[in-house]
Scaffold this motif. Structure first.
Motif: not given
Length: 123
Positions: A27, A57-58, A42-43, A53-54, A46-47
């Motif tokens: 990733w 990504l975190t 963040f969103s 996954t959230q 993520h998109r």
């Protein structure tokens, strides 16, 4: 230097290994690619990074922040606003990503040439 062949001792870190620890994995390159276009929430990341996954990504952003290549800015508002951007160290990875991109293009072309040659022989 990488092009020189020399025996490495156990105490001596491998520079390529260091690089892979910072940007390796499925990733991180995709996250970097997105952040090279500018600061992102963040969103938005993520998109853009399809399939992550959230939670992942975190985790990846946290690791990148600890390595000093991503900066996290939290704004005191409701709902909380968090933005991610590349640090100068992160921006210094641009030539590395461009070299990987160029290598990938060359491999795609070589693969297509090989497939074309194989098909011509089979005809």
């Amino acid at each position: 230097m990488f092009t020189e062949k020399k025996e490495m001792t156990e105490e001596e870190p491998c520079a390529v290994d260091v690089t892979l620890r910072v940007i390796g994995g499925r990733w991180k390159i995709l996250i970097l690619k997105d952040l090279f276009t500018g600061t992102r929430r963040f969103s938005e990341i993520h998109r853009t990074v399809q399939g992550i996954t959230q939670k992942m990504l975190t985790q990846q952003l946290g690791e990148m922040e600890r390595h000093g290549i991503v900066s996290r800015q939290v704004y005191a508002e409701v709902p909380p606003k968090v933005e991610y951007s590349l640090t100068p160290l992160g921006k210094s990875l641009w030539p590395v990503l461009m070299a990987m991109h160029q290598w990938g293009l060359e491999q795609l072309a070589a693969t297509m040439d090989l497939q074309r040659t194989t098909q011509e022989r089979g005809s």
